[in-house]
Scaffold this active site. Structure first.
Site, PDB file in Angstrom:
ATOM      1  N   ASP A  98      -3.450  -1.345   3.965  1.00 46.32           N
ATOM      2  CA  ASP A  98      -2.470  -2.436   3.860  1.00 46.32           C
ATOM      3  C   ASP A  98      -2.332  -2.854   2.403  1.00 46.32           C
ATOM      4  O   ASP A  98      -3.255  -2.698   1.605  1.00 46.32           O
ATOM      5  CB  ASP A  98      -2.862  -3.618   4.743  1.00 46.32           C
ATOM      6  CG  ASP A  98      -4.359  -3.905   4.726  1.00 46.32           C
ATOM      7  OD1 ASP A  98      -5.085  -3.295   3.922  1.00 46.32           O
ATOM      8  OD2 ASP A  98      -4.812  -4.745   5.519  1.00 46.32           O
ATOM      9  N   GLU A 168      -0.888  -9.390   6.455  1.00 37.78           N
ATOM     10  CA  GLU A 168      -1.248 -10.806   6.471  1.00 37.78           C
ATOM     11  C   GLU A 168      -0.356 -11.626   7.409  1.00 37.78           C
ATOM     12  O   GLU A 168      -0.759 -12.692   7.873  1.00 37.78           O
ATOM     13  CB  GLU A 168      -1.207 -11.393   5.060  1.00 37.78           C
ATOM     14  CG  GLU A 168      -2.205 -10.779   4.089  1.00 37.78           C
ATOM     15  CD  GLU A 168      -3.655 -11.034   4.451  1.00 37.78           C
ATOM     16  OE1 GLU A 168      -3.917 -11.755   5.441  1.00 37.78           O
ATOM     17  OE2 GLU A 168      -4.543 -10.515   3.754  1.00 37.78           O
TER      18      GLU A 168
END
Length: 444
Positions: A98, A168
Site C-alpha cells: 500500500d 488508510e
C-alpha cells in the site's frame, strides 16, 4: 528469552533450526545502499493522501518498469499500479504494498520529516505524513521485484506486483478489484503482503495462522437538533446534549449487547457541533470507528449503533423526520490467513531468518486492513500476511525501562528504522514467493 521463543515456535510447528542466510540477502542490502534508501527517503518526504497518490504511483510505475520482464499497467482502481512478471508455467502469486499517507502533521524530528500539505478526496486540506510505514512497504516491493527477476532460474510461474492506493480509507483494494484486478491480470492462487510494525524489533517477523487483522467500519452519525439561545435551552433541542448521551450509550453496546468473549470496539473519534458559546446549534456530527473479529459481531455492533442512535432521538422527543441518521461510509472485513499456508511459510521464514526471528503471533489490538478484499472466501485466493519489525531492540528495551515510549502507528511521532525493515521485508517476501513458485512445478 531465546529459549521461550524457540519453545513457542515448536508449539506452532516450526523447528528451531539455524538460519540459512539466503544468497540474495546481500543483493537486497546492496540495492538499499545504492538507490533504495534514497527512494524511501523521497517517499517519506513526499507522502500523498488516499486516492491522491499520483506522484507516488508514477515513481513506483517507473521503478517496476525498470525491472527486467515486468509489464506495468497504471491507473488501476484510480491510482493503483500493477506489474506482472511471467516466468513459465506455474502458480500465480500476488504481492501487494500500500502507498498512501495519512492526514497527520509529522513531528518525528527526522531530517526528512514531511512538510507536505494536500487536499484530500474529502475536500479538506491537511498536513500529510507516512505515519504507518507505507513508504517502507512500497520500497520493499521494488526490492522484491528486482530479486525475483534476478532469480528466474529458481522459480516458475507468475508474480503480480500490486501497488495499492487508499488503504488508510479501506477503499483501494476493493476499487482495484472492481477495475478488473482478477480479470484483466492473472488471478492469483496466493496473495501476500507485509506491514512494518513499530512495536516489533527489527530483523523479526510474525504471522498468524488465523486472524491477522480485525474488521473496520467508519460510521458517520448526524444528530439533528433545534437551534436556540444558550440562555433558553427549553426553546430548542440541544444536539450537543443528545450526541453526548449517544457517545456514552454506545459503550453499552460493547458492555451489554456484545458477547463478552467476542472482541469488539466502538470508538468516537470526532465530535463537531456549534460555532459560539451561547448558541445551541441545530446539528451535531460524530465520526465513529467500529471493530470486530468476525462478521456476526461486526453486524451486531453496527445494528447496535443504529438502535442506540434512534433510542436517543426518541428519548429526547425528536420527530420521526428528525431522528439521528447513521451512515456506514467505509469498511473492510477481517483479514484471515490460511492456516496451512501460514504454517508452511512461517517455517520457510524460520529457515531463512532463523527461528528466533519468527515470533508467535499475538493480536494486541484491533487494527484493520483492506487487503482482506483480495482474499475473501469467494475469491478462492489464499492469504498470507505477516508483520516485520521496525524499531531497534535497544529502543524497545529503553522504553520498557522507563525511557521514551516507542511511537505508535498513526502518531505524529511515528518513525521506523527503514534499512532493516526494508531489507528484512524484501528478503522474507522473496523467500516465501520462491517457496510458492518452485522450479520443478507446483507443490502439494
Amino acid at each position: 528469552m531465546r529459549h521461550i521463543i524457540a519453545a513457542g515456535l515448536l508449539v506452532a510447528g516450526i523447528s528451531p533450526v539455524a538460519a540459512q542466510t539466503p544468497d540474495w540477502a546481500a543483493a537486497v542490502k546492496a540495492d538499499y545502499d545504492r538507490d533504495l534508501g534514497q527512494m524511501w527517503d523521497w517517499f517519506h518526504r513526499n507522502p500523498e493522501l488516499s486516492m491522491k497518490e499520483v506522484k507516488t504511483a508514477a515513481r513506483m510505475a517507473a521503478a517496476l518498469k525498470a525491472v527486467p520482464g515486468v509489464v506495468v499497467t497504471e491507473k488501476v482502481g484510480g491510482t493503483g499500479v500493477v506489474g506482472v512478471l511471467k516466468n513459465g508455467v506455474g502458480p500465480v502469486v500476488l504481492v501487494r504494498a500500500d502507498m498512501d499517507g495519512l492526514p497527520v502533521e509529522e513531528k518525528s524530528s527526522l531530517p526528512n520529516a514531511s512538510t507536505v500539505r494536500q487536499v484530500g478526496v474529502d475536500g479538506v486540506e491537511a498536513p500529510v505524513m507516512h505515519a504507518c510505514g507505507h513508504d517502507t512497504h512500497i520500497t520493499a516491493l521494488v526490492a522484491t521485484a528486482r530479486r525475483l527477476a534476478a532469480l528466474k532460474d529458481r522459480w516458475r510461474g507468475t508474480v503480480v506486483f500490486v501497488v495499492q492506493p487508499a488503504e488508510e480509507r479501506v477503499g483501494g483494494a476493493e476499487a482495484m478489484l472492481k477495475d478488473g484486478l482478477y480479470t484483466r491480470f492473472p488471478k492469483p492462487e496466493y496473495a501476500l503482503a507485509f506491514h512494518v510494525d513499530s512495536e516489533r524489533a527489527t530483523g523479526t517477523v510474525s504471522a498468524s495462522e488465523g486472524i491477522q487483522y480485525s474488521s473496520s467500519d467508519s460510521v458517520d452519525i448526524t444528530v439533528p437538533g433545534v437551534g436556540a439561545h444558550g440562555a433558553s435551552p427549553h426553546m430548542g433541542k440541544d444536539p450537543v446534549y443528545m450526541a453526548s448521551q449517544l457517545v456514552i450509550a454506545l459503550q453499552g453496546v460493547i458492555s451489554r449487547d456484545r458477547q463478552p468473549l467476542d472482541p469488539g470496539v466502538i470508538t468516537v473519534g470526532s465530535f463537531h457541533a456549534g460555532l459560539k458559546h451561547n448558541i445551541i446549534s441545530d446539528v451535531a456530527r460524530l465520526q465513529v470507528t467500529v471493530r470486530a473479529n468476525d462478521e456476526a459481531t461486526r453486524a451486531r455492533l453496527i445494528a447496535g449503533v443504529k438502535q442506540v442512535a434512534r433510542g436517543v432521538g426518541v428519548m429526547n422527543g425528536m420527530a420521526e423526520d428528525r431522528m439521528p441518521v447513521v451512515t456506514v461510509t467505509e469498511g473492510t472485513p477481517t483479514t484471515i490467513n490460511d492456516a496451512a499456508l501460514a504454517r508452511r511459510l512461517n517455517a520457510t521464514l524460520a529457515k531463512t531468518l532463523g527461528a528466533d526471528k519468527v515470533a508467535v503471533f499475538r493480536q494486541k489490538g484491533m487494527g484493520a486492513e483492506d487487503f482482506a478484499y483480495f482474499v475473501q472466501p469467494e475469491t478462492g485466493v489464499k492469504s498470507y500476511y505477516f508483520s516485520v519489525g521496525g524499531t531497534p531492540q535497544a529502543a524497545i528495551d529503553a522504553a520498557r525501562n522507563g525511557g521514551p515510549p516507542v511511537p505508535s502507528h498513526h502518531s505524529p511521532l511515528f518513525k521506523i528504522a527503514p534499512e532493516p525493515a526494508i531489507v528484512t521485508g524484501a528478503v522474507a517476501m522473496t523467500a516465501v514467493v520462491l517457496d510458492l513458485l518452485p522450479p520443478e512445478g507446483p507443490r502439494s
